[in-house]
Design a protein around this motif. Structure first.
Motif, PDB file in Angstrom:
ATOM      1  N   LEU A   1       0.852  -1.189   0.000  1.00 41.29           N
ATOM      2  CA  LEU A   1       0.000   0.000   0.000  1.00 41.29           C
ATOM      3  C   LEU A   1       0.887   1.239   0.000  1.00 41.29           C
ATOM      4  O   LEU A   1       1.847   1.325   0.778  1.00 41.29           O
ATOM      5  CB  LEU A   1      -0.905   0.011   1.226  1.00 41.29           C
ATOM      6  N   HIS A   2       0.554   2.208  -0.857  1.00 44.06           N
ATOM      7  CA  HIS A   2       1.285   3.474  -0.926  1.00 44.06           C
ATOM      8  C   HIS A   2       0.333   4.639  -0.703  1.00 44.06           C
ATOM      9  O   HIS A   2      -0.789   4.635  -1.222  1.00 44.06           O
ATOM     10  CB  HIS A   2       1.935   3.664  -2.297  1.00 44.06           C
ATOM     11  N   ILE A   3       0.791   5.617   0.055  1.00 38.64           N
ATOM     12  CA  ILE A   3       0.104   6.905   0.158  1.00 38.64           C
ATOM     13  C   ILE A   3       1.118   7.964  -0.258  1.00 38.64           C
ATOM     14  O   ILE A   3       2.184   8.093   0.359  1.00 38.64           O
ATOM     15  CB  ILE A   3      -0.388   7.185   1.595  1.00 38.64           C
ATOM     16  N   GLY A   4       0.806   8.710  -1.315  1.00 44.31           N
ATOM     17  CA  GLY A   4       1.768   9.690  -1.830  1.00 44.31           C
ATOM     18  C   GLY A   4       2.206  10.693  -0.793  1.00 44.31           C
ATOM     19  O   GLY A   4       3.392  11.008  -0.680  1.00 44.31           O
ATOM     20  N   ALA A   5       1.285  11.193   0.015  1.00 47.63           N
ATOM     21  CA  ALA A   5       1.601  12.093   1.127  1.00 47.63           C
ATOM     22  C   ALA A   5       0.342  12.279   1.963  1.00 47.63           C
ATOM     23  O   ALA A   5      -0.772  12.337   1.428  1.00 47.63           O
ATOM     24  CB  ALA A   5       2.109  13.453   0.639  1.00 47.63           C
ATOM     25  N   ALA A   6       0.540  12.363   3.275  1.00 47.28           N
ATOM     26  CA  ALA A   6      -0.555  12.626   4.217  1.00 47.28           C
ATOM     27  C   ALA A   6       0.006  13.475   5.340  1.00 47.28           C
ATOM     28  O   ALA A   6       1.099  13.213   5.849  1.00 47.28           O
ATOM     29  CB  ALA A   6      -1.150  11.334   4.757  1.00 47.28           C
ATOM     30  N   ASP A   7      -0.727  14.471   5.759  1.00 44.94           N
ATOM     31  CA  ASP A   7      -0.247  15.487   6.686  1.00 44.94           C
ATOM     32  C   ASP A   7      -0.953  15.341   8.049  1.00 44.94           C
ATOM     33  O   ASP A   7      -2.162  15.463   8.109  1.00 44.94           O
ATOM     34  CB  ASP A   7      -0.555  16.865   6.084  1.00 44.94           C
ATOM     35  N   TYR A   8      -0.263  15.039   9.169  1.00 48.50           N
ATOM     36  CA  TYR A   8       1.164  15.074   9.345  1.00 48.50           C
ATOM     37  C   TYR A   8       1.651  13.739   9.951  1.00 48.50           C
ATOM     38  O   TYR A   8       2.577  13.137   9.468  1.00 48.50           O
ATOM     39  CB  TYR A   8       1.538  16.271  10.234  1.00 48.50           C
ATOM     40  N   ILE A   9       0.998  13.291  11.055  1.00 49.48           N
ATOM     41  CA  ILE A   9       1.311  11.976  11.635  1.00 49.48           C
ATOM     42  C   ILE A   9       0.220  11.010  11.191  1.00 49.48           C
ATOM     43  O   ILE A   9      -0.970  11.251  11.406  1.00 49.48           O
ATOM     44  CB  ILE A   9       1.383  12.038  13.168  1.00 49.48           C
ATOM     45  N   THR A  10       0.622   9.914  10.567  1.00 46.54           N
ATOM     46  CA  THR A  10      -0.330   9.008   9.934  1.00 46.54           C
ATOM     47  C   THR A  10      -0.170   7.595  10.475  1.00 46.54           C
ATOM     48  O   THR A  10       0.948   7.085  10.575  1.00 46.54           O
ATOM     49  CB  THR A  10      -0.123   9.003   8.403  1.00 46.54           C
ATOM     50  N   LYS A  11      -1.291   6.964  10.808  1.00 52.04           N
ATOM     51  CA  LYS A  11      -1.331   5.547  11.165  1.00 52.04           C
ATOM     52  C   LYS A  11      -2.159   4.815  10.113  1.00 52.04           C
ATOM     53  O   LYS A  11      -3.240   5.284   9.741  1.00 52.04           O
ATOM     54  CB  LYS A  11      -1.965   5.341  12.553  1.00 52.04           C
ATOM     55  N   VAL A  12      -1.641   3.688   9.643  1.00 53.70           N
ATOM     56  CA  VAL A  12      -2.314   2.913   8.608  1.00 53.70           C
ATOM     57  C   VAL A  12      -2.731   1.565   9.188  1.00 53.70           C
ATOM     58  O   VAL A  12      -1.912   0.860   9.801  1.00 53.70           O
ATOM     59  CB  VAL A  12      -1.396   2.693   7.390  1.00 53.70           C
ATOM     60  N   PHE A  13      -4.004   1.220   8.998  1.00 55.11           N
ATOM     61  CA  PHE A  13      -4.574  -0.029   9.499  1.00 55.11           C
ATOM     62  C   PHE A  13      -5.121  -0.846   8.333  1.00 55.11           C
ATOM     63  O   PHE A  13      -5.737  -0.299   7.417  1.00 55.11           O
ATOM     64  CB  PHE A  13      -5.729   0.238  10.466  1.00 55.11           C
ATOM     65  N   ILE A  14      -4.925  -2.143   8.380  1.00 58.76           N
ATOM     66  CA  ILE A  14      -5.574  -3.067   7.441  1.00 58.76           C
ATOM     67  C   ILE A  14      -6.379  -4.065   8.268  1.00 58.76           C
ATOM     68  O   ILE A  14      -5.836  -4.746   9.146  1.00 58.76           O
ATOM     69  CB  ILE A  14      -4.551  -3.803   6.557  1.00 58.76           C
ATOM     70  N   ASN A  15      -7.672  -4.092   8.003  1.00 57.49           N
ATOM     71  CA  ASN A  15      -8.583  -4.989   8.726  1.00 57.49           C
ATOM     72  C   ASN A  15      -8.429  -4.845  10.236  1.00 57.49           C
ATOM     73  O   ASN A  15      -8.454  -5.811  10.999  1.00 57.49           O
ATOM     74  CB  ASN A  15      -8.350  -6.436   8.296  1.00 57.49           C
ATOM     75  N   GLY A  16      -8.266  -3.599  10.676  1.00 58.19           N
ATOM     76  CA  GLY A  16      -8.193  -3.278  12.096  1.00 58.19           C
ATOM     77  C   GLY A  16      -6.812  -3.356  12.708  1.00 58.19           C
ATOM     78  O   GLY A  16      -6.616  -2.947  13.852  1.00 58.19           O
ATOM     79  N   ASN A  17      -5.819  -3.866  11.984  1.00 57.20           N
ATOM     80  CA  ASN A  17      -4.462  -4.021  12.521  1.00 57.20           C
ATOM     81  C   ASN A  17      -3.571  -2.877  12.047  1.00 57.20           C
ATOM     82  O   ASN A  17      -3.456  -2.636  10.841  1.00 57.20           O
ATOM     83  CB  ASN A  17      -3.861  -5.353  12.059  1.00 57.20           C
ATOM     84  N   MET A  18      -2.938  -2.180  13.008  1.00 54.91           N
ATOM     85  CA  MET A  18      -2.046  -1.097  12.636  1.00 54.91           C
ATOM     86  C   MET A  18      -0.742  -1.665  12.086  1.00 54.91           C
ATOM     87  O   MET A  18      -0.080  -2.471  12.734  1.00 54.91           O
ATOM     88  CB  MET A  18      -1.736  -0.178  13.819  1.00 54.91           C
ATOM     89  N   LEU A  19      -0.363  -1.192  10.884  1.00 53.93           N
ATOM     90  CA  LEU A  19       0.836  -1.704  10.229  1.00 53.93           C
ATOM     91  C   LEU A  19       1.991  -0.719  10.257  1.00 53.93           C
ATOM     92  O   LEU A  19       3.146  -1.130  10.206  1.00 53.93           O
ATOM     93  CB  LEU A  19       0.529  -2.084   8.774  1.00 53.93           C
ATOM     94  N   THR A  20       1.695   0.559  10.308  1.00 51.93           N
ATOM     95  CA  THR A  20       2.794   1.527  10.310  1.00 51.93           C
ATOM     96  C   THR A  20       2.314   2.857  10.843  1.00 51.93           C
ATOM     97  O   THR A  20       1.119   3.179  10.797  1.00 51.93           O
ATOM     98  CB  THR A  20       3.370   1.712   8.892  1.00 51.93           C
ATOM     99  N   GLU A  21       3.270   3.619  11.373  1.00 48.71           N
ATOM    100  CA  GLU A  21       3.047   5.018  11.741  1.00 48.71           C
ATOM    101  C   GLU A  21       4.122   5.839  11.054  1.00 48.71           C
ATOM    102  O   GLU A  21       5.301   5.487  11.078  1.00 48.71           O
ATOM    103  CB  GLU A  21       3.121   5.222  13.252  1.00 48.71           C
ATOM    104  N   HIS A  22       3.719   6.927  10.442  1.00 52.88           N
ATOM    105  CA  HIS A  22       4.643   7.755   9.672  1.00 52.88           C
ATOM    106  C   HIS A  22       4.537   9.204  10.132  1.00 52.88           C
ATOM    107  O   HIS A  22       3.434   9.724  10.315  1.00 52.88           O
ATOM    108  CB  HIS A  22       4.311   7.668   8.176  1.00 52.88           C
ATOM    109  N   VAL A  23       5.696   9.848  10.313  1.00 57.41           N
ATOM    110  CA  VAL A  23       5.747  11.256  10.699  1.00 57.41           C
ATOM    111  C   VAL A  23       6.271  12.055   9.521  1.00 57.41           C
ATOM    112  O   VAL A  23       7.367  11.783   9.006  1.00 57.41           O
ATOM    113  CB  VAL A  23       6.653  11.463  11.930  1.00 57.41           C
ATOM    114  N   GLY A  24       5.496  13.032   9.080  1.00 61.48           N
ATOM    115  CA  GLY A  24       5.890  13.861   7.946  1.00 61.48           C
ATOM    116  C   GLY A  24       4.757  14.016   6.968  1.00 61.48           C
ATOM    117  O   GLY A  24       4.092  13.040   6.621  1.00 61.48           O
ATOM    118  N   GLY A  25       4.530  15.246   6.502  1.00 66.28           N
ATOM    119  CA  GLY A  25       3.378  15.500   5.644  1.00 66.28           C
ATOM    120  C   GLY A  25       3.691  15.666   4.177  1.00 66.28           C
ATOM    121  O   GLY A  25       2.812  16.038   3.398  1.00 66.28           O
TER     122      GLY A  25
END
Length: 617
Positions: free
Chosen positions: A90-114
């Motif tokens: 899964l790719h997200i080109g950019a999201a502002d600012y702190i982002t958590k990504v979940f698949i089927n309720g499970n958190m897979l990553t946290e990213h800092v930066g927008g």
């Protein structure tokens, strides 16, 4: 509504991919209860709809709410295409600012930066018979602390409303969300370094293994890759290379057909420039035990940026950057271009006005813009979105995110310089504060540790530290139609032509170099000038100077541009700016991209003088 269907990563393209732009569930989480209440869990419905990738503040999102909402949630269901039997990223080109990504309720990553991409392998979080169409769900949570001035937010306002040079904020996802399948072995990074003097391209790629079994098998599986290079349909190279390490796989390939480069050879005709935007096509296939497991398509331009005797050179010839300041905002979509065509239109307008590039200001732009700059022939200075204050943690976050951007955009021939700092934003005490000076020095050398092919403008505007270009901002040009400003008009003419005045405190009542640093013969460029506001009816509008009609605007524009282009010591310029943005009305175009003046009239002024420093060389 546009869903932005174009391929989002033009430098590494794969045939299979799936666009997740379009309608998603959405909610504001103003009470910050979503994480506690597990809004990410399947079955929890969000209460609104949004068009991704447009920010909720924008009209094109379908929400259009510019008020402050620091916590936001997104959800949508998807099914993996039936012909994908590999790993899924899964790719997200950019999201502002702190982002958590979940698949089927499970958190897979946290990213800092927008400003830079988020990528995560989601295979292990897919549930059920996903290879045969069982439905999955992705949830994204974003936190954008509005009043935190240590965040690199660029021109986004940190207050409740836009004002002056600060524009509507962007919260959450603002670039394309997409999926792609990858093999357990696949190309992970591609670094392309042209050398026109030797007529070669250095190709450096990393191979990733996406399963835990790969490290154990790395010396059991035979890995190799095939490089195919063509130019305008002519095959230049086709060779197979054995892989012994996952990283640092370098190959140097002759693409000019000669051992050295000179301006009279056929190689020069294959060099990239705004006037000759020639690109080479690149195909790389990865093999495991002689079976193809990955294929990417890319491209590169053969071009060289260098500095000699106070002048910038492009492909070993003196070159004068005539740039325009481009904020990269649109009225209906803010920081997200409403369409791919919008990038093309902005570049074509800029060239029609007589400029050869843009200083993309306070924004790490979508790779699609850089792709079109490469294709059309358009210079770009890559610039980081600044913070406003200095903190230790902010400096660490800044350096990490900025270097991710440099790595992401390294291959684009259109980028001719990096601009990590602007007007002391984020380093307000840089003049004499050793910590803040050291921060800019560390960023300068971090860039050089990745990229030796481009100059770095370190604190564009004033109070420079270690820098390859002496970049100066000056809006004190005076209005030639006003009798009370004739002294200022005449002084600006002197200012542009006398090195001592350029290096004085006149431009902004600030020193050009920080304490302990000095001018060392770098090219001097006026990288913000003009800012003439014209053709607006808004009482709250703003500009650096004013013009009441077209003739008055053209006289003032010619005064500014002519004074600079006649200078024997200035070797480049950047005019403020391409478009109006909200209340700031000093664009050559209105905010909705209508020319205020016939572009031919602007171009006639731009072409009236041949920059003297180029003639003298």
């Amino acid at each position: 509504m546009s869903v932005r269907n174009e391929y989002p990563r033009p430098q590494i393209q794969r045939e299979k991919w799936m666009n997740l732009n379009g309608q998603w569930q959405f909610s504001f989480d103003d009470d910050f209860v979503g994480l506690k209440e597990n809004w990410q869990k399947p079955g929890f419905e969000l209460d609104m709809k949004i068009e991704v990738p447009f920010a909720p503040e924008s009209k094109m999102s379908g929400i259009g709410d510019p008020s402050r909402h620091e916590h936001v949630w997104y959800k949508r269901k998807f099914t993996v295409p039936s012909d994908w039997d590999e790993e899924v990223v899964l790719h997200i080109g950019a999201a502002d600012y702190i982002t958590k990504v979940f698949i089927n309720g499970n958190m897979l990553t946290e990213h800092v930066g927008g400003n830079v991409p988020i990528s995560v392998n989601i295979t292990d979080a897919l549930v059920g018979d996903w290879k045969n169409g069982e439905e999955q769900e992705v949830a994204v949570y974003c936190y954008d602390p509005s009043y935190d001035e240590s965040i690199p937010r660029g021109k986004q306002t940190w207050t409740d409303e836009s004002h002056g040079i600060w524009y509507t904020r962007t919260t959450g996802i603002w670039q394309t969300v997409w999926l792609e399948p990858v093999s357990e072995y696949h190309v992970d990074r591609l670094k392309l370094t042209p050398d026109i003097d030797k007529g070669v391209i250095e190709i450096d790629l990393d191979v990733a293994g996406t399963t835990t079994k790969v490290p154990e098998r790395r010396f059991q599986d035979k890995l190799s890759y095939n490089i195919k290079i063509s130019f305008e349909g002519e095959l230049i190279a086709d060779q197979r290379v054995l892989i012994t390490e996952f990283s640092n796989n370098k190959q140097v390939i002759d693409v000019f057909g000669l051992k050295s480069f000179n301006g009279l050879s056929h190689g020069f005709r294959r060099c990239w420039s705004p006037e000759n935007p020639k690109l080479f096509d690149l195909e790389i296939k990865l093999f495991k035990n002689d079976v193809e497991v990955d294929k990417i398509d890319s491209y590169f331009g053969m071009r060289k940026v260098s500095i000699d005797n106070g002048q910038l050179y492009l492909n070993n010839r003196p070159y004068y950057p005539k740039l325009i300041l481009d904020q990269g905002y649109w009225p209906e979509s803010l920081m997200t271009a409403p369409s791919d065509q919008a990038f093309i239109d902005d570049i074509n307008f800029t060239k029609a006005f007589g400029f050869n590039g843009a200083r993309k200001h306070q924004k790490i732009e979508d790779p699609r813009f850089l792709y079109w700059a490469d294709k059309i022939g358009f210079l770009v200075t890559g610039e980081m979105a600044s913070s406003s204050v200095y903190t230790d943690q902010g400096a660490l976050n800044y350096e990490r995110e900025w270097m991710e951007a440099v790595v992401r955009d390294y291959n684009h021939p259109s980028i001719i310089a990096w601009v990590p700092f602007n007007e002391s934003w984020g380093v307000p005490n840089i003049r004499d504060n050793k910590y803040q000076q050291a921060h800019t020095l560390s960023v300068y050398h971090l860039i050089k540790s990745i990229d030796q092919t481009r100059p770095v403008v370190n604190n564009d505007g004033w109070v420079l530290t270690e820098t390859d270009i002496c970049a100066i901002h000056c809006y004190s040009h005076g209005n030639p139609d006003r009798e009370d400003e004739q002294d200022k008009v005449e002084f600006f003419k002197r200012f542009t032509k006398e090195k001592d005045l350029l290096l004085s405190t006149y431009a902004a009542d600030l020193p050009i170099f920080a304490d302990g640093f000095e001018y060392k013969g770098q090219p001097i460029m006026l990288t913000e000038v003009g800012g003439i506001a014209y053709q607006n009816d808004e009482s709250a509008s703003w500009g650096y100077t004013q013009a009441n009609d077209e003739d008055a605007f053209l006289r003032q524009f010619e005064h500014v541009i002519g004074s600079i282009l006649e200078s024997p010591v200035v070797s480049g310029l950047c005019y403020t700016q391409l478009t109006d943005v909200e209340q700031e009305t000093n664009g050559l175009l209105t905010y909705d991209r209508k020319p205020k003046v016939d572009p031919e009239k602007i171009k006639k002024i731009m072409d009236k003088w041949r920059p003297r420093i180029v003639m003298d060389n």
